[in-house]
Scaffold this active site. Structure first.
Site, PDB file in Angstrom:
ATOM      1  N   ASP A  77       0.803  -1.223   0.000  1.00  0.00           N
ATOM      2  CA  ASP A  77       0.000   0.000   0.000  1.00  0.00           C
ATOM      3  C   ASP A  77       0.837   1.274   0.000  1.00  0.00           C
ATOM      4  OD1 ASP A  77      -2.411  -1.329  -0.126  1.00  0.00           O
ATOM      5  OD2 ASP A  77      -2.566  -1.550   2.037  1.00  0.00           O
ATOM      6  N   TYR A 123      -9.840  -0.625   3.224  1.00  0.00           N
ATOM      7  CA  TYR A 123      -9.238  -0.600   4.554  1.00  0.00           C
ATOM      8  C   TYR A 123      -8.814   0.798   4.959  1.00  0.00           C
ATOM      9  CZ  TYR A 123      -8.056  -4.600   7.490  1.00  0.00           C
ATOM     10  OH  TYR A 123      -8.072  -5.591   8.434  1.00  0.00           O
TER      11      TYR A 123
END
Ligand code: CU
Length: 659
Positions: free
Chosen positions: A320, A404
């Site tokens: 990420d 998320y």
């Protein structure tokens, strides 16, 4: 998988700290590029013909000045301002690093990246990719086959394609994403409740068109909704009384530009499009003496490997930070009630792929918190009782990466401790189950809905400067001694110290069986007891990576093999998985640099601490996961002469809540 944060919530009113806002002009060589500087950088790129129609700005960040310029400044020095632009030419299928000198307003260097290297995914690419997929006739036909009639209700979630050595010949050289699909039952419904997981849409990001749709066994859509938005929650508990945090005399911190001072701590706040929040030059004022602790600290990489081995899922391994950029995905914290108390927000400007500069308001939150007791003792003989409240300074930001949320918090304490905490929340990625089916690789969290096992693995990059730049790392293991004439009752145990002198010696894992920790010391400076001054790295929750050492993901995620790495400081070695993990053909970063086995004793070092949350989902993690927290602490260990917080005053007698 970025979804822009929706701004339809009621905006709560916060008290704002009466301190200077972030400056429009840089006050310090480590200040992130200002809006004006970013605009100037884009103008230099345009004038130098580096931003043609097909060229996109992947990132544009400050090139931080050399460490000795900051640590040994000379009086009267003016400071340089340099920027690094990473550009992607979608027409030529090539990428460049362009270094800019903002003082002379010139391009300093242009470096083409080797063929096959793909810079991170840009925010615009998520949006354009989703639109391209929806336009595709192939996609519409695949949906029809699955009984999905309204393509507008389909969430197309692009995942980085990665590099696994299994790529088709036709994909070679292409910048790709692999999109997973979910379908909402209405526009604001939680799409993750209904994965359409029998297809993966492979997209060419250069042409922005669908290359093919990979189809798998069709599973029916799970039947239950999983809504979380307030309009769907019909019953809310009624017994919650207000808690108001008030600081009638204001906060105990001051902010000047990006310089924060609080209690005896002083540090500078930085922000990059990749790491988000960065802390620079962390210094503790010890009885009038400014003592450096850390030169720089950030979370520099993370990866979320999933356990499902099926063809459509073994590539679910988001980096990420390296593949997307947490700074680009940072929330504007005005939208929710993320921090309480008197708050100072830092704004940081961002550049989009077309070179447009926009401020990200309230990107970073700074505030104080009461944190329980700091120290206490009651002398039961005399009746003397002393207790001190612990106050901590919290600085944080939150990034939304598709489904998320990751909150990154750094805390400073009055006893000289520093803590890094990552808070995980948001919505789990899901797959569908046939009626009666369960998965060996996940937990059923709702009817016909599976949340696969996965790990969230983070890498912190810390540049220690404990009382000076030259530091060493010592490992401490507590070992019980065998019963012997020296230890006749078998109760003896010792703390064994081992110097980690080279990069290979310094590749370590946590070990709860020996209560292992690491001490970063300055071997050149002793405390009054003759011990080297130091800070202890105390691991928190952690676990090994559960991929096989020869797993195809480990080529790029090799940094996860150890929890501790120590390398000699190098400004070029910034990210644990290398500069460009997205589709990197061989992998890069820590496992490669440390092959040289360089000396890491009594020199400028980088400490890399890797920590993992193993997510075996629970039904209670659905539909939105309550926060899970993990991280580590840096606690003074011989740095001070005694408890550094003895001078914290007792609580005021008339504090309303102090009984
Ligand atoms: Cu998780």
């Amino acid at each position: 998988m970025a979804t822009p944060t929706e701004a339809n919530h009621e905006i709560p009113k916060h008290e704002t700290a009466p301190v200077a806002r972030t400056s429009a002009v840089p006050l310090h060589p480590l200040d992130p590029l200002t809006e004006v500087e970013l605009e100037e950088a884009v103008r230099i790129l345009r004038e130098g013909d580096h931003l043609g129609d097909m060229v996109r700005v992947v990132s544009l960040n400050l090139i931080e000045p050399a460490r000795d310029v900051i640590e040994k400044p000379k009086l009267g020095d003016s400071f340089e301002r340099k920027a690094l632009a990473v550009l992607l030419d979608r027409g030529e299928h090539s990428a460049y690093e362009v270094a800019l000198d903002l003082l002379s307003k010139a391009v300093a260097s242009v470096k083409q990246l080797p063929p096959g290297i793909q810079p991170s995914i840009m925010l615009d690419e998520f949006i354009e990719c989703e639109l391209a997929v929806r336009r595709s006739l192939l996609f519409q036909a695949a949906l029809e086959k699955r009984g999905v009639t309204d393509a507008d209700l389909v969430m197309v979630e692009p995942w980085s394609a990665g590099s696994y050595g299994t790529e088709l010949a036709e994909d070679k050289g292409l910048r790709r994403m692999r999109a997973l699909c979910f379908v909402r039952s209405e526009p604001r419904d939680n799409g993750y409740a209904r994965p359409v997981d029998s297809m993966v849409v492979v997209v060419d990001l250069y042409k922005m068109e669908v290359i093919r749709i990979e189809e798998y066994e069709i599973a029916p859509l799970p039947p239950e909704p999983g809504n979380w938005a307030r309009e769907y929650i019909t019953h809310v508990r009624k017994d919650l009384k207000p808690v108001d945090i008030t600081q009638p005399e204001g906060p105990s911190f001051t902010v000047e530009g990006n310089l924060v001072e609080w209690q005896k701590w002083k540090f500078r706040v930085g922000f990059t499009s990749r790491e988000g929040l960065v802390l620079h030059t962390i210094i503790y004022n010890d009885q009038g003496v400014e003592r450096p602790v850390l030169y720089r600290a950030s979370i520099c990489e993370m990866v979320v490997p999933y356990a499902d081995p099926r063809e459509q899922y073994y590539r679910k391994n988001a980096f990420d930070i390296g593949e997307y950029g947490l700074g680009m995905l940072a929330n504007s914290l005005a939208l929710g009630c993320d921090c309480l108390g008197v708050i100072h927000y830092f704004d940081f400007p961002l550049v989009d792929s077309r070179g447009a500069v926009t401020p990200l308001k309230n990107a970073v939150c700074l505030h104080e918190e009461d944190y329980g007791i700091l120290w206490k003792h009651t002398d039961w003989r005399t009746g003397q009782s002393e207790v001190r409240r612990s106050r901590r300074l919290s600085i944080s930001f939150i990034a939304t990466v598709g489904n998320y949320e990751y909150g990154y918090y750094w805390y400073f304490y009055q006893d000289g401790s520093i803590q890094c905490e990552v808070k995980l929340t948001g919505i789990m990625n899901t797959t569908a189950l046939a009626p009666g089916e369960t998965s060996r690789y996940g937990t059923q969290v709702a009817s016909q809905l599976n949340a696969p096992y996965h790990q969230h693995i983070f890498a912190a990059r810390l540049l220690p400067s404990i009382d000076g730049p030259n530091n060493s790392v010592v490992e401490v293991n507590t070992v019980s001694l065998p019963t012997s004439p020296e230890n006749p009752h078998g109760n003896a145990f010792v703390a064994e110290e081992t110097l980690l002198a080279t990069e290979k010696q310094a590749q370590r894992r946590v070990n709860s069986a020996t209560a292992r920790f690491w001490r970063v010391i300055n071997p050149n400076k002793k405390n009054r007891l003759g011990q080297p001054v130091g800070y202890r790295l105390v691991p928190g929750e952690n676990c090994p990576p559960f991929m096989q050492p020869d797993a195809t993901i480990m080529r790029r995620a090799g940094f996860t093999a150890n929890h501790l790495w120590v390398t000699p400081y190098s400004p070029q070695e910034r990210f644990a998985a290398g500069d460009y993990p997205n589709q990197h053909p061989t992998g890069d970063g820590l496992p490669f640099w440390t092959q040289k086995n360089r000396k890491v004793e009594n020199t400028e070092i980088a400490l890399w601490y890797v920590f993992a949350h193993n997510h075996v989902p629970r039904p209670e993690d659905w539909p939105v996961m309550p926060v899970a927290m993990l991280g580590f602490q840096l606690r003074p260990d011989g740095f001070f002469e005694r408890n550094a917080a003895m001078d914290v005053p007792p609580p005021a007698a008339k504090t309303a809540c102090c009984h």
